[in-house]
Design an enzyme around this catalytic site. Structure first.
Site, PDB file in Angstrom:
ATOM      1  N   ASP A 208      -5.683  -4.003  -2.454  1.00 41.52           N
ATOM      2  CA  ASP A 208      -4.781  -3.423  -1.400  1.00 41.52           C
ATOM      3  C   ASP A 208      -4.099  -4.526  -0.963  1.00 41.52           C
ATOM      4  O   ASP A 208      -4.765  -5.573  -0.371  1.00 41.52           O
ATOM      5  CB  ASP A 208      -5.407  -2.697  -0.273  1.00 41.52           C
ATOM      6  CG  ASP A 208      -4.336  -1.873   0.597  1.00 41.52           C
ATOM      7  OD1 ASP A 208      -3.551  -2.446   1.029  1.00 41.52           O
ATOM      8  OD2 ASP A 208      -4.088  -0.573   0.641  1.00 41.52           O
TER       9      ASP A 208
ATOM     10  N   SER B 276       0.791  -1.392   0.150  1.00 41.50           N
ATOM     11  CA  SER B 276       0.000   0.028   0.023  1.00 41.50           C
ATOM     12  C   SER B 276       1.034   1.208  -0.073  1.00 41.50           C
ATOM     13  O   SER B 276       1.630   1.451  -0.896  1.00 41.50           O
ATOM     14  CB  SER B 276      -0.933   0.089   1.029  1.00 41.50           C
ATOM     15  OG  SER B 276      -2.055   1.072   1.042  1.00 41.50           O
TER      16      SER B 276
END
Length: 734
Positions: A207, A60
């Protein structure tokens, strides 16, 4: 025995050499949205202490910072980028309004509701896969990493790098060790439902924090001996902090990421180093606190300087490669060719028209960013992206750099429905409202023809349908036939006293030829015919009714550089038109009218002033009811009710002031609150002198909000004609 002793003597130098070989160091950067900016501070401290890492694994925001660092950005450059970046723009899909095509700017002024519903060609409703498509974020990553376009193997970066994502269909971890670096980073940070997933090799990726928020295992698989782990993940909220549905949603995400994070932290060895910046006072959305977040990371790594000193080692080939990457010869290559990969409704030629990159010159990133914003603003694409490909064969066997434009057509469809509501109430029994909707069919042909139909009911009724046909690939020239039907109430006066209210209705058709002026304006020249009537609605019933025919030629000029329609901070909006009514086109009378509007916004800090007004003039004799302009309402000679004044001529000058009272949000959902007011001066009169208000001075106090539906304002207005009113406006402000 002699042979054994001889073998041992030979092995002694090798053992000594192995003992002196410095360990390979892996850097692990976790996810955590805005909290991940603390990674920059950690990198600053590591650089100051002379710590050279041999591999980076990130998830991320950790993949964003780690990927840029691996590609050659220094901690100082990363800090300057984080401090100077417009995070609200980067975390949204909306391009700067100045870059949006003028045709789309007009949509902002049609109806209230900003959000639009899209429909596919088969008529089904098209819902997006994420609230944010990630257009601006993808563009940012492409521009920062354009110099890595040739690097498909992430081991060939200045520092070997891995990014972690999640296959949303299977829940499996996906580790990027090769591919297109900006795309890998973008996939790693695609928070489900917030950002649209990234499709790579048939997989929908989101993610990486869902499966591996602190990818220690990924770093170890890269062959490192020691890991420096930076954990900036969100802590779990306690029972008292869980008070809203958003708190519950955040807690659910944190539970998921902390579980896999704790599993990874449990694998750390005594030789590994864990850096946990003090971030208890920061949330994942605190993009407005960049300096503090960077400082928190810096201080946390500096405290560990004695332990980190044991990992200091002399410069090696890896450090030399990093130094070379930090002083690249060119991060903006010379572009030899431009190619288009396009699956949208418009042709490749339309896309190429908007790309102004000169061939044989260095890539102009600033210009390309604006061009891509304009392309995206056409509303045909989920995303428009670019990459630079170094083609070793090229044309005639020569190597060249190819700028490839990727245009991904909207999966949710390109036909749009927008609904709107506008209301005003003076809280004294007089109110007006308008409810409307528009339906726009895009991409009727490869040049980008559109069919727009707009319907509105209420105080001002309207049915308008226009077919907009570009005549060239850039929509510079266009033809636009249209039909319309309108109805509204108009007051008739005698010696400044209202004697009746007419219901004025007209319907007709017309044809415009036009020329767009870049993204900021357009000229239209057209002819139209209309037919109508005006019947007494309220008042003396023995007053005459009107039936009329109209035929006129019209010249219109529009110019719009406002950065925001509702509460602009900068820019101008100019609207001017000239009509000539003539019997040769079927009109009952011969007369001319022209109208001019201007608003110019100026700002400093949270304060904004909007200067402007309008002027309308009817030249020659004409029926008053048919040829009247309307004025009155909030900031339109405040104190009068909405559209209370009707006359053949008007003038209005005004200064509007407002101040933003809330801090700017760095999320797409922003609900700013404003306080302000206005000073106005204006006049309405007829040519036959039967009605003249004289110059009226007016003012108002304003309290306003920007909402997903549009501007909501409450204001109190009064004037020196002894009129005052309280207004509630949900809709256009000016």
């Amino acid at each position: 025995m002699r042979r054994l002793l001889f073998a041992l003597l030979l092995l002694l130098p090798l053992g000594a050499l192995a003992a002196n070989t410095p360990p390979k160091i892996g850097l692990v950067l976790s996810g955590g949205a805005a909290r991940g900016l603390a990674h920059i501070g950690v990198l600053k401290a590591l650089d100051e202490q002379g710590i050279h890492v041999d591999a980076i694994a990130g998830t991320s925001m950790g993949a964003v910072i780690g990927g840029l660092y691996a590609a050659g950005y220094t901690p100082k450059e990363l800090e300057q980028l984080a401090l100077g970046l417009d995070w609200k723009e980067a975390l949204s899909d909306s391009p700067p309004r100045v870059d949006v095509p003028f045709r789309r700017k007009q949509d902002d002024r049609d109806f209230l509701v900003k959000q639009k519903l899209s429909f596919r060609d088969d008529g089904t409703l098209g819902l997006p896969l994420g609230a944010i498509q990630g257009q601006n974020l993808s563009m940012l990553l492409e521009s920062l990493l354009v110099h890595t376009s040739d690097t498909r193997n992430f081991d060939k970066l200045a520092i070997p790098f891995r990014a972690v994502a999640t296959d949303i269909a299977t829940g499996e971890k996906v580790v990027f060790s090769k591919g297109h670096l900006p795309q890998a980073i973008r996939a790693s940070m695609s928070i489900p439902a917030v950002f649209a997933p990234v499709e790579v090799n048939g997989k929908l990726l989101v993610d990486g924090g869902m499966v591996d928020n602190i990818p220690v295992d990924v770093a170890r698989q890269m062959g490192v001996d020691v890991v420096i782990v930076v954990d900036i993940g969100n802590p779990l909220a306690d029972r008292k902090q869980l008070t809203t549905v958003l708190d519950m949603l955040n807690q659910s995400v944190t539970l998921m990421t902390r579980k896999n994070s704790e599993a990874q932290l449990a694998t750390l060895k005594s030789s590994d180093i864990l850096v946990q910046p003090p971030l208890s006072g920061y949330s994942s959305t605190d993009f407005g606190r960049v300096p503090q977040l960077i400082d928190a990371g810096y201080r946390a790594a500096s405290i560990l300087a004695p332990r980190l000193a044991t990992l200091r080692k002399p410069a090696d080939a890896q450090a030399v490669a990093l130094d070379e990457a930090r002083t690249p010869g060119e991060r903006q290559p010379v572009i030899d060719r431009i190619e288009v990969e396009n699956n949208s409704k418009v042709s490749d030629d339309v896309i190429l028209h908007y790309i102004r990159q000169p061939l044989g010159e260095h890539l102009d990133l600033e210009r390309l960013q604006r061009d891509m914003s304009t392309l995206y603003g056409l509303d045909y694409f989920d995303q428009v992206q670019y990459r630079v490909v170094h083609n070793k064969t090229g044309v005639d066997g020569k190597s060249d750099n190819v700028l490839v434009i990727h245009a991904y057509g909207k999966r949710g469809g390109t036909d749009y429905l927008r609904l709107g509501l506008n209301l005003s109430d003076d809280l004294r029994g007089d109110s007006t409202f308008n409810v409307g909707g528009s339906y726009r069919m895009n991409g009727i042909n490869r040049l980008g023809a559109e069919w727009l139909t707009r319907l509105q009911i209420g105080g001002q009724q309207e049915l308008y349908s226009e077919f907009y046909q570009p005549l060239d690939v850039g929509s510079r020239y266009f033809v636009a036939p249209y039909v319309f039907n309108q109805a509204q109430n108009v007051e008739a006066t005698d010696n400044d006293d209202p004697i009746a209210e007419y219901r004025l209705e007209r319907y007709g058709y017309g044809l415009n030829l036009g020329r767009q002026i870049a993204n900021n304006g357009e000229f239209r020249l057209g002819i139209a015919q209309a037919f109508g009537k005006a019947d007494v609605r309220v008042g003396e019933q023995d007053l005459p009714d009107y039936h009329f025919n109209e035929g006129y030629a019209q010249l219109q000029y529009s110019f719009d550089t406002m950065d925001n329609v509702d509460f602009p901070r900068e820019g101008e909006n100019i609207q001017t038109s000239f009509r000539e009514h003539t019997p040769s086109l079927g009109d009952d009378d011969r007369y001319r009218q022209w109208e001019f509007h201007l608003d110019k916004a100026l700002s400093t800090g949270p304060n904004t002033w909007v200067l402007g007004g309008g002027y309308g003039r009817t030249i020659d004799d004409a029926d008053v009811v048919v040829s009247s302009f309307l004025l009155g309402g909030a900031r339109q000679l405040s104190g009068y009710r909405q559209d209370a004044l009707a006359g053949q001529n008007y003038s209005l000058g005004r200064v509007i002031y407002y101040r933003r009272m809330t801090e700017r949000s760095f999320l797409p959902l922003d609900f700013p609150f404003y306080l302000g007011g206005s000073l106005e001066r204006g006049r309405v009169w007829n040519n036959d002198n039967s009605y003249d208000t004289g110059y009226v001075n007016a003012g108002s106090l304003l309290m306003g909000f920007e909402t997903p539906l549009g501007p909501l304002s409450f204001s109190y207005g009064l004037n020196d004609a002894s009129e005052h009113a309280v207004y509630i406006n949900l809709g256009r402000n000016f």
